[in-house]
Design a protein around this motif. Structure first.
Motif, PDB file in Angstrom:
ATOM      1  N   ASP A 182      -6.255  28.630  13.954  1.00 11.05           N
ATOM      2  CA  ASP A 182      -6.689  29.210  15.118  1.00 11.05           C
ATOM      3  C   ASP A 182      -6.061  30.556  15.161  1.00 11.05           C
ATOM      4  O   ASP A 182      -6.650  31.421  15.839  1.00 11.05           O
ATOM      5  CB  ASP A 182      -5.670  28.353  16.422  1.00 11.05           C
ATOM      6  N   ASP A 236      -8.529  32.737  13.196  1.00 10.24           N
ATOM      7  CA  ASP A 236      -9.652  33.217  13.890  1.00 10.24           C
ATOM      8  C   ASP A 236      -9.262  34.194  14.786  1.00 10.24           C
ATOM      9  O   ASP A 236     -10.154  35.307  15.024  1.00 10.24           O
ATOM     10  CB  ASP A 236     -10.192  31.951  14.672  1.00 10.24           C
ATOM     11  N   GLY A 237      -8.258  34.401  15.592  1.00 10.49           N
ATOM     12  CA  GLY A 237      -7.749  35.243  16.296  1.00 10.49           C
ATOM     13  C   GLY A 237      -7.447  36.554  15.490  1.00 10.49           C
ATOM     14  O   GLY A 237      -7.842  37.637  16.073  1.00 10.49           O
ATOM     15  N   ASP A 251     -11.054  38.117  15.116  1.00 11.02           N
ATOM     16  CA  ASP A 251     -11.302  38.511  16.198  1.00 11.02           C
ATOM     17  C   ASP A 251     -10.849  39.817  16.410  1.00 11.02           C
ATOM     18  O   ASP A 251     -11.496  41.001  16.982  1.00 11.02           O
ATOM     19  CB  ASP A 251     -11.036  37.589  17.444  1.00 11.02           C
ATOM     20  N   THR A 278     -15.485  32.111   9.596  1.00  2.00           N
ATOM     21  CA  THR A 278     -15.103  32.118  11.077  1.00  2.00           C
ATOM     22  C   THR A 278     -16.467  32.026  11.849  1.00  2.00           C
ATOM     23  O   THR A 278     -17.201  32.601  11.513  1.00  2.00           O
ATOM     24  CB  THR A 278     -14.040  33.273  11.291  1.00  2.00           C
ATOM     25  N   THR A 279     -16.153  31.506  12.766  1.00  2.00           N
ATOM     26  CA  THR A 279     -17.367  31.216  13.806  1.00  2.00           C
ATOM     27  C   THR A 279     -16.806  31.834  15.088  1.00  2.00           C
ATOM     28  O   THR A 279     -17.410  31.787  16.260  1.00  2.00           O
ATOM     29  CB  THR A 279     -17.945  29.687  14.027  1.00  2.00           C
ATOM     30  N   SER A 280     -15.628  32.287  14.894  1.00  2.00           N
ATOM     31  CA  SER A 280     -14.958  32.825  16.346  1.00  2.00           C
ATOM     32  C   SER A 280     -15.841  34.153  16.955  1.00  2.00           C
ATOM     33  O   SER A 280     -16.508  35.066  16.158  1.00  2.00           O
ATOM     34  CB  SER A 280     -13.601  33.329  16.000  1.00  2.00           C
ATOM     35  N   ARG A 281     -16.195  34.054  18.201  1.00  2.00           N
ATOM     36  CA  ARG A 281     -17.258  34.945  18.657  1.00  2.00           C
ATOM     37  C   ARG A 281     -16.641  36.230  18.627  1.00  2.00           C
ATOM     38  O   ARG A 281     -17.452  37.300  18.409  1.00  2.00           O
ATOM     39  CB  ARG A 281     -17.601  34.503  20.194  1.00  2.00           C
TER      40      ARG A 281
END
Length: 227
Positions: free
Chosen positions: A63, A66-67, A70, A116-119
């Motif tokens: 998590d 991913d941050g 982003d 990653t699939t984080s938007r």
């Protein structure tokens, strides 16, 4: 209540821990060392909090990764104006990607070791780039091809340049290039005739000049395919 440890890195003891604090510390560790060195315990120690305090903001290390993606990829800095043609825009994008990877080496490790699939990351370094390439005049399929070409070329070059400080600018890098030239020229000539002869040229491989030379070759190929 989250257990608070003695604050490290000069942080105020009365400062409440935020998700942004955690990401900033994680990116700093990733830039300076590696993703393997980035653990929940290490992060907590750097921030001066217990590991439980981190779990109030992030479920686990993935998590946090991913941050980080982003924050770095999602904030890719591109010129305000789109290039007047696909070649100019492609060059601008490649230079922006390299600048981002050099500023934050952790993104090289992120892109090389995980997806990653984080938007935020998808929007900043994927959707925006595809949109700009299409607006510069590339058809949809070619925009995807050029995006892939720019990303993989830049990522490969950044990964190659990272552990080779003689590719940088300034007097220190120039001295390292001189030492590296001496190393190449000192190899046994019967075993490494080309490396000895080209010793001074070989030290240019991790430089920005080499990046631009390789990019020129790629863009010439693109230009030949454009109508």
């Amino acid at each position: 209540m989250a257990t608070r440890r003695p604050p490290s890195r000069g942080r105020r003891p009365d400062k409440a821990l935020t998700a942004q604090d955690i990401l900033d510390a994680a990116i700093e560790i990733g830039d300076r060392e590696s993703l393997e060195a980035l653990t929940m315990r290490r992060l907590a120690s750097e921030l001066g909090f217990s590991t439980m305090a981190l779990y109030r903001h992030f479920k686990n290390k993935d998590d946090i990764l991913d941050g980080m993606a982003d924050q770095v990829l999602g904030n890719l800095r591109l010129p305000d104006e789109i290039g007047p043609d696909p070649l100019t825009e492609a060059r601008r994008i490649a230079e922006a990607l390299l600048a981002m990877m050099r500023e934050h080496p952790t993104v090289v490790r992120l892109l090389s070791t995980r997806t990653t699939t984080s938007r935020g990351s998808l929007r900043g370094a994927f959707e925006r780039v595809l949109a700009r390439l299409r607006q510069a005049g590339l058809p949809p399929g070619e925009a995807v091809d050029v995006y892939g070409l720019l990303m993989t070329y830049t990522l490969g070059f950044a990964a190659y340049q990272m552990p080779r400080p003689w590719g940088g600018d300034g007097e220190a890098a120039a001295e390292l290039r001189r030492q590296r030239t001496h190393f190449y020229s000192g190899l046994p000539a019967d075993e490494f005739p080309n490396m000895v002869e080209l010793s001074s040229e070989l030290t240019r491989l991790p430089t920005d000049g080499q990046f631009q030379a390789g990019l020129d070759v790629l863009l010439k190929g693109l230009a030949a395919d454009l109508p």
